[in-house]
Design a protein around this motif. Structure first.
Motif, PDB file in Angstrom:
ATOM      1  N   VAL A 173       0.845  -1.187   0.000  1.00  0.00           N
ATOM      2  CA  VAL A 173       0.000   0.000   0.000  1.00  0.00           C
ATOM      3  C   VAL A 173       0.889   1.249   0.000  1.00  0.00           C
ATOM      4  CG1 VAL A 173      -1.906  -1.144   1.197  1.00  0.00           C
ATOM      5  CG2 VAL A 173      -0.149   0.031   2.530  1.00  0.00           C
ATOM      6  N   ASP A 174       0.289   2.391  -0.349  1.00  0.00           N
ATOM      7  CA  ASP A 174       1.077   3.622  -0.329  1.00  0.00           C
ATOM      8  C   ASP A 174       1.279   4.090   1.109  1.00  0.00           C
ATOM      9  OD1 ASP A 174      -1.265   5.081   0.475  1.00  0.00           O
ATOM     10  OD2 ASP A 174      -1.861   5.247  -1.614  1.00  0.00           O
ATOM     11  N   GLY A 175       2.171   5.067   1.272  1.00  0.00           N
ATOM     12  CA  GLY A 175       2.515   5.538   2.609  1.00  0.00           C
ATOM     13  C   GLY A 175       1.337   6.110   3.370  1.00  0.00           C
ATOM     14  N   GLU A 176       0.435   6.777   2.647  1.00  0.00           N
ATOM     15  CA  GLU A 176      -0.727   7.364   3.310  1.00  0.00           C
ATOM     16  C   GLU A 176      -1.629   6.284   3.878  1.00  0.00           C
ATOM     17  OE1 GLU A 176      -4.212  10.698   2.419  1.00  0.00           O
ATOM     18  OE2 GLU A 176      -3.079   9.812   0.760  1.00  0.00           O
ATOM     19  N   THR A 177      -1.838   5.223   3.090  1.00  0.00           N
ATOM     20  CA  THR A 177      -2.679   4.129   3.567  1.00  0.00           C
ATOM     21  C   THR A 177      -2.032   3.410   4.740  1.00  0.00           C
ATOM     22  OG1 THR A 177      -3.632   3.806   1.363  1.00  0.00           O
ATOM     23  CG2 THR A 177      -3.835   1.987   2.909  1.00  0.00           C
ATOM     24  N   LEU A 178      -0.712   3.176   4.649  1.00  0.00           N
ATOM     25  CA  LEU A 178      -0.018   2.520   5.758  1.00  0.00           C
ATOM     26  C   LEU A 178      -0.130   3.363   7.020  1.00  0.00           C
ATOM     27  CD1 LEU A 178       1.677   0.062   6.560  1.00  0.00           C
ATOM     28  CD2 LEU A 178       3.721   1.395   6.004  1.00  0.00           C
TER      29      LEU A 178
END
Length: 205
Positions: A173-178
Protein backbone atom coordinates in the motif's frame (compact mmCIF):
# COMPACT_ATOMS: atom_id res chain seq x y z
CA UNK A 1 -6.15 6.41 -0.33
CA UNK A 2 -9.28 4.35 0.03
CA UNK A 3 -11.28 5.52 3.05
CA UNK A 4 -12.84 2.08 3.41
CA UNK A 5 -11.30 0.35 6.41
CA UNK A 6 -12.37 -1.31 9.63
CA UNK A 7 -10.51 -2.49 12.74
CA UNK A 8 -11.27 -4.42 15.91
CA UNK A 9 -9.54 -5.33 19.14
CA UNK A 10 -8.40 -8.96 19.34
CA UNK A 11 -11.10 -11.45 20.35
CA UNK A 12 -13.93 -8.96 19.85
CA UNK A 13 -16.45 -8.67 16.98
CA UNK A 14 -15.90 -6.18 14.19
CA UNK A 15 -17.97 -3.03 14.85
CA UNK A 16 -21.02 -2.25 12.77
CA UNK A 17 -20.02 -0.70 9.46
CA UNK A 18 -21.26 -0.01 5.95
CA UNK A 19 -18.26 -2.01 4.77
CA UNK A 20 -19.33 -5.52 3.72
CA UNK A 21 -17.97 -8.20 6.05
CA UNK A 22 -14.79 -10.00 5.12
CA UNK A 23 -15.44 -13.70 4.63
CA UNK A 24 -13.05 -16.66 4.62
CA UNK A 25 -13.68 -16.96 0.86
CA UNK A 26 -12.11 -13.54 0.34
CA UNK A 27 -8.90 -14.71 2.04
CA UNK A 28 -8.36 -17.53 -0.46
CA UNK A 29 -5.58 -16.09 -2.59
CA UNK A 30 -1.89 -15.21 -2.37
CA UNK A 31 -0.98 -12.26 -0.13
CA UNK A 32 2.31 -10.37 0.20
CA UNK A 33 3.48 -9.66 3.74
CA UNK A 34 4.72 -6.09 3.36
CA UNK A 35 5.17 -4.92 6.96
CA UNK A 36 5.37 -6.82 10.23
CA UNK A 37 6.42 -6.76 13.87
CA UNK A 38 7.37 -10.46 14.04
CA UNK A 39 11.13 -10.96 14.64
CA UNK A 40 11.14 -14.13 12.49
CA UNK A 41 10.65 -11.96 9.38
CA UNK A 42 13.62 -9.66 9.99
CA UNK A 43 15.85 -12.02 8.00
CA UNK A 44 13.30 -12.70 5.23
CA UNK A 45 12.10 -11.01 2.03
CA UNK A 46 9.50 -11.70 -0.65
CA UNK A 47 7.12 -13.25 1.88
CA UNK A 48 3.91 -14.48 0.30
CA UNK A 49 1.17 -16.50 1.95
CA UNK A 50 -1.26 -18.59 -0.08
CA UNK A 51 -4.55 -19.65 1.49
CA UNK A 52 -6.47 -22.47 -0.22
CA UNK A 53 -9.72 -24.11 0.85
CA UNK A 54 -9.61 -27.75 1.95
CA UNK A 55 -12.56 -29.59 0.34
CA UNK A 56 -15.50 -30.60 2.53
CA UNK A 57 -14.20 -28.58 5.50
CA UNK A 58 -13.92 -24.98 6.65
CA UNK A 59 -10.20 -25.50 7.17
CA UNK A 60 -7.64 -23.55 5.13
CA UNK A 61 -4.38 -24.82 3.68
CA UNK A 62 -1.72 -22.24 4.56
CA UNK A 63 1.65 -22.16 2.83
CA UNK A 64 4.27 -19.43 3.17
CA UNK A 65 7.13 -18.94 0.72
CA UNK A 66 10.01 -16.54 1.33
CA UNK A 67 13.63 -15.86 0.50
CA UNK A 68 16.48 -15.06 2.91
CA UNK A 69 17.34 -11.36 2.83
CA UNK A 70 20.99 -12.23 2.38
CA UNK A 71 20.28 -13.96 -0.94
CA UNK A 72 20.36 -12.45 -4.46
CA UNK A 73 17.39 -10.57 -5.91
CA UNK A 74 14.46 -12.77 -6.90
CA UNK A 75 14.01 -10.84 -10.16
CA UNK A 76 16.47 -9.53 -12.74
CA UNK A 77 19.10 -11.92 -11.43
CA UNK A 78 21.99 -13.19 -13.49
CA UNK A 79 21.95 -16.97 -14.14
CA UNK A 80 24.66 -17.35 -11.51
CA UNK A 81 22.63 -15.39 -8.94
CA UNK A 82 19.42 -17.24 -9.79
CA UNK A 83 21.18 -20.52 -9.13
CA UNK A 84 21.90 -19.32 -5.60
CA UNK A 85 18.34 -18.18 -4.92
CA UNK A 86 16.90 -20.08 -1.97
CA UNK A 87 13.14 -20.29 -1.45
CA UNK A 88 11.99 -21.55 1.92
CA UNK A 89 8.47 -22.58 2.91
CA UNK A 90 6.32 -23.08 5.99
CA UNK A 91 3.25 -25.28 5.53
CA UNK A 92 0.31 -25.58 7.90
CA UNK A 93 -3.45 -25.77 8.26
CA UNK A 94 -5.73 -23.08 9.72
CA UNK A 95 -8.69 -24.37 11.75
CA UNK A 96 -11.53 -21.88 12.40
CA UNK A 97 -12.18 -21.28 16.10
CA UNK A 98 -15.74 -20.03 15.60
CA UNK A 99 -18.83 -21.18 13.71
CA UNK A 100 -19.31 -17.55 12.68
CA UNK A 101 -17.55 -17.07 9.33
CA UNK A 102 -17.13 -13.37 10.02
CA UNK A 103 -15.05 -14.06 13.14
CA UNK A 104 -11.92 -14.90 11.12
CA UNK A 105 -10.04 -16.38 14.07
CA UNK A 106 -7.96 -19.50 13.51
CA UNK A 107 -5.65 -22.02 15.11
CA UNK A 108 -2.65 -22.74 12.91
CA UNK A 109 -0.91 -26.10 13.13
CA UNK A 110 2.20 -26.90 11.16
CA UNK A 111 2.49 -29.82 8.79
CA UNK A 112 5.29 -32.37 8.57
CA UNK A 113 8.13 -31.68 10.99
CA UNK A 114 6.27 -28.59 12.22
CA UNK A 115 3.23 -30.56 13.37
CA UNK A 116 4.16 -29.84 17.00
CA UNK A 117 3.97 -26.07 16.37
CA UNK A 118 0.67 -24.23 16.85
CA UNK A 119 -0.45 -20.62 17.08
CA UNK A 120 -3.63 -18.56 17.11
CA UNK A 121 -4.23 -15.73 14.66
CA UNK A 122 -7.07 -13.52 13.52
CA UNK A 123 -7.86 -10.76 11.09
CA UNK A 124 -8.11 -7.46 13.02
CA UNK A 125 -8.40 -5.03 10.12
CA UNK A 126 -9.02 -4.80 6.40
CA UNK A 127 -9.73 -2.24 3.72
CA UNK A 128 -10.21 -1.66 0.04
CA UNK A 129 -12.85 -0.98 -2.55
CA UNK A 130 -16.48 -1.55 -1.62
CA UNK A 131 -17.67 -4.10 -4.16
CA UNK A 132 -20.30 -6.78 -3.49
CA UNK A 133 -20.57 -9.91 -5.57
CA UNK A 134 -22.86 -12.90 -5.21
CA UNK A 135 -20.85 -16.11 -5.56
CA UNK A 136 -21.61 -19.78 -5.27
CA UNK A 137 -24.87 -21.64 -5.04
CA UNK A 138 -25.54 -20.29 -1.57
CA UNK A 139 -25.39 -16.69 -2.76
CA UNK A 140 -22.53 -15.78 -0.40
CA UNK A 141 -21.48 -12.13 -0.41
CA UNK A 142 -17.78 -11.37 -0.45
CA UNK A 143 -15.87 -8.10 -0.42
CA UNK A 144 -14.06 -8.29 -3.75
CA UNK A 145 -12.12 -5.09 -3.44
CA UNK A 146 -10.04 -5.92 -0.36
CA UNK A 147 -6.56 -4.52 -0.93
CA UNK A 148 -5.04 -5.25 2.47
CA UNK A 149 -5.64 -7.10 5.73
CA UNK A 150 -4.01 -6.89 9.16
CA UNK A 151 -3.50 -10.16 11.02
CA UNK A 152 -2.73 -10.44 14.73
CA UNK A 153 -0.82 -13.41 16.13
CA UNK A 154 -1.03 -14.29 19.80
CA UNK A 155 2.14 -15.19 21.67
CA UNK A 156 3.06 -18.85 21.20
CA UNK A 157 5.81 -21.18 22.40
CA UNK A 158 7.87 -20.18 19.37
CA UNK A 159 7.00 -16.54 18.60
CA UNK A 160 6.01 -13.36 20.46
CA UNK A 161 2.73 -11.62 19.73
CA UNK A 162 2.81 -9.67 16.50
CA UNK A 163 0.97 -8.19 13.55
CA UNK A 164 1.41 -8.51 9.79
CA UNK A 165 0.07 -6.23 7.08
CA UNK A 166 -0.68 -8.29 3.97
CA UNK A 167 -1.56 -6.87 0.57
CA UNK A 168 -2.83 -8.28 -2.71
CA UNK A 169 -0.37 -6.15 -4.66
CA UNK A 170 3.33 -6.98 -4.51
CA UNK A 171 4.19 -3.30 -4.12
CA UNK A 172 2.05 -3.03 -0.97
CA UNK A 173 0.00 0.00 0.00
CA UNK A 174 1.08 3.62 -0.33
CA UNK A 175 2.52 5.54 2.61
CA UNK A 176 -0.73 7.36 3.31
CA UNK A 177 -2.68 4.13 3.57
CA UNK A 178 -0.02 2.52 5.76
CA UNK A 179 -0.18 5.56 8.03
CA UNK A 180 -3.96 5.21 8.22
CA UNK A 181 -3.59 1.54 9.16
CA UNK A 182 -1.25 2.54 11.96
CA UNK A 183 -3.68 5.19 13.16
CA UNK A 184 -6.49 2.65 13.08
CA UNK A 185 -4.58 0.15 15.20
CA UNK A 186 -3.41 2.81 17.64
CA UNK A 187 -7.00 4.01 17.86
CA UNK A 188 -7.98 0.52 19.00
CA UNK A 189 -5.22 0.76 21.60
CA UNK A 190 -4.04 -2.07 23.82
CA UNK A 191 -1.70 -4.65 22.37
CA UNK A 192 -2.31 -3.56 18.75
CA UNK A 193 -1.21 0.00 19.42
CA UNK A 194 1.85 -1.19 21.33
CA UNK A 195 2.87 -3.64 18.62
CA UNK A 196 2.61 -1.04 15.86
CA UNK A 197 5.51 0.88 17.41
CA UNK A 198 7.75 -2.02 16.35
CA UNK A 199 6.61 -2.25 12.73
CA UNK A 200 9.20 -2.73 9.98
CA UNK A 201 9.11 -3.16 6.20
CA UNK A 202 9.62 -6.48 4.43
CA UNK A 203 11.77 -6.13 1.28
CA UNK A 204 10.30 -7.36 -2.02
CA UNK A 205 12.52 -7.59 -5.06
Amino acid sequence: MSPLSIFRAPNTPFPSSSLPPLTPAALLKTWWVTTSTLPMWKSAKNIRITYTSIPSTKNIDDIIHYNPRSGPPATNSTPEEAAKLVTKSIHGVDYPLSENDGDLTYKWRGKGLLFIATSRWQVVGYGGRDVRTIVGEGGEEVLEGVEWVVTYFEKSLFTPAGVDVMTVAREGVDGETLGAIGEGLKGIGGVLGELWDGIFDIPRD
